[in-house]
Every structure is written in structure tokens, then in C-alpha cells.
Design an enzyme around this catalytic site. Structure first.
Site, PDB file in Angstrom:
ATOM      1  N   ARG A  40       0.823  -1.211   0.000  1.00 31.03           N
ATOM      2  CA  ARG A  40       0.000   0.000   0.000  1.00 31.03           C
ATOM      3  C   ARG A  40       0.857   1.260   0.000  1.00 31.03           C
ATOM      4  O   ARG A  40       0.562   2.213  -0.716  1.00 31.03           O
ATOM      5  CB  ARG A  40      -0.948   0.002   1.196  1.00 31.03           C
ATOM      6  CG  ARG A  40      -2.010  -1.100   1.122  1.00 31.03           C
ATOM      7  CD  ARG A  40      -2.824  -1.182   2.390  1.00 31.03           C
ATOM      8  NE  ARG A  40      -1.918  -1.488   3.503  1.00 31.03           N
ATOM      9  CZ  ARG A  40      -2.164  -1.188   4.771  1.00 31.03           C
ATOM     10  NH1 ARG A  40      -3.286  -0.573   5.105  1.00 31.03           N
ATOM     11  NH2 ARG A  40      -1.308  -1.509   5.712  1.00 31.03           N
TER      12      ARG A  40
ATOM     13  N   ASN B 240      -6.092  -2.965   2.243  1.00 27.89           N
ATOM     14  CA  ASN B 240      -6.059  -4.403   2.445  1.00 27.89           C
ATOM     15  C   ASN B 240      -7.475  -4.908   2.628  1.00 27.89           C
ATOM     16  O   ASN B 240      -8.317  -4.230   3.235  1.00 27.89           O
ATOM     17  CB  ASN B 240      -5.250  -4.764   3.688  1.00 27.89           C
ATOM     18  CG  ASN B 240      -3.757  -4.612   3.487  1.00 27.89           C
ATOM     19  OD1 ASN B 240      -3.270  -4.576   2.374  1.00 27.89           O
ATOM     20  ND2 ASN B 240      -3.035  -4.538   4.586  1.00 27.89           N
TER      21      ASN B 240
END
Length: 92
Positions: A22, A40
Site C-alpha cells: 500500500r 487491504n
């Protein structure tokens, strides 16, 4: 925020959680004129949502895949057009 933009949803499978995926995606986003988020999912995948000019969004997605391909086993894509819903690119 009432302008129609290209929208991309991308789901990545593989070893994509716990590896900085990320944060690297946010770093890549700084080089493109896109808004959206990366997050996520509880099933172990990562969801990327990006919106903006189609060529910019596609180039961004391609760069994310290029930089993080060693972690990605499978990619699923959905695209469309709609109203802009994000003001920046962030971790969601």
C-alpha cells in the site's frame, strides 16, 4: 466533484499484504494525476481504486503492477465512468 471521470477497481492477489504494498502504491500515485485509495481486504487481497483521466489511471495501474509484480500472482480489473468521489490518493 461533479465531473465524470474514468474509474478503475483493481484487486491484487498473491503476497500483497505485510510487504509495504500500500505504501509503495501511494508513492507511485504521487507521479500521476489520480485520486483514489488502496486498502487491504480481509481475504488477503489488496483493493486499488483510482479515478481521473483514463490514460493517467491506466498508466498509474501499469506502473504499480510493474513495480510490485514480484508480489502479485493474480490481478482482477473493473472499469467504468462516474462522478469523482475522492480528493486525493490515500491508504483506505
Amino acid at each position: 466533484m461533479d465531473k465524470q471521470v474514468f474509474q478503475l477497481d483493481c484487486w491484487f492477489e498473491g503476497h500483497v499484504q505485510g510487504v509495504g504494498f500500500r505504501y509503495q502504491t501511494v508513492a507511485v500515485a504521487k507521479g500521476f494525476e489520480v485520486t483514489g485509495f488502496v486498502r487491504n481486504l480481509v481475504d488477503g487481497r489488496v483493493h486499488l481504486y483510482a479515478e481521473g483521466d483514463e490514460s493517467e489511471v491506466v498508466a498509474f495501474k501499469d506502473e504499480v503492477i510493474s513495480e510490485l509484480k514480484s508480489y502479485i500472482r493474480k490481478t482482477e480489473l473493473e472499469t467504468g465512468n462516474g462522478l469523482r468521489s475522492c480528493q486525493n490518493f490515500r491508504i483506505g
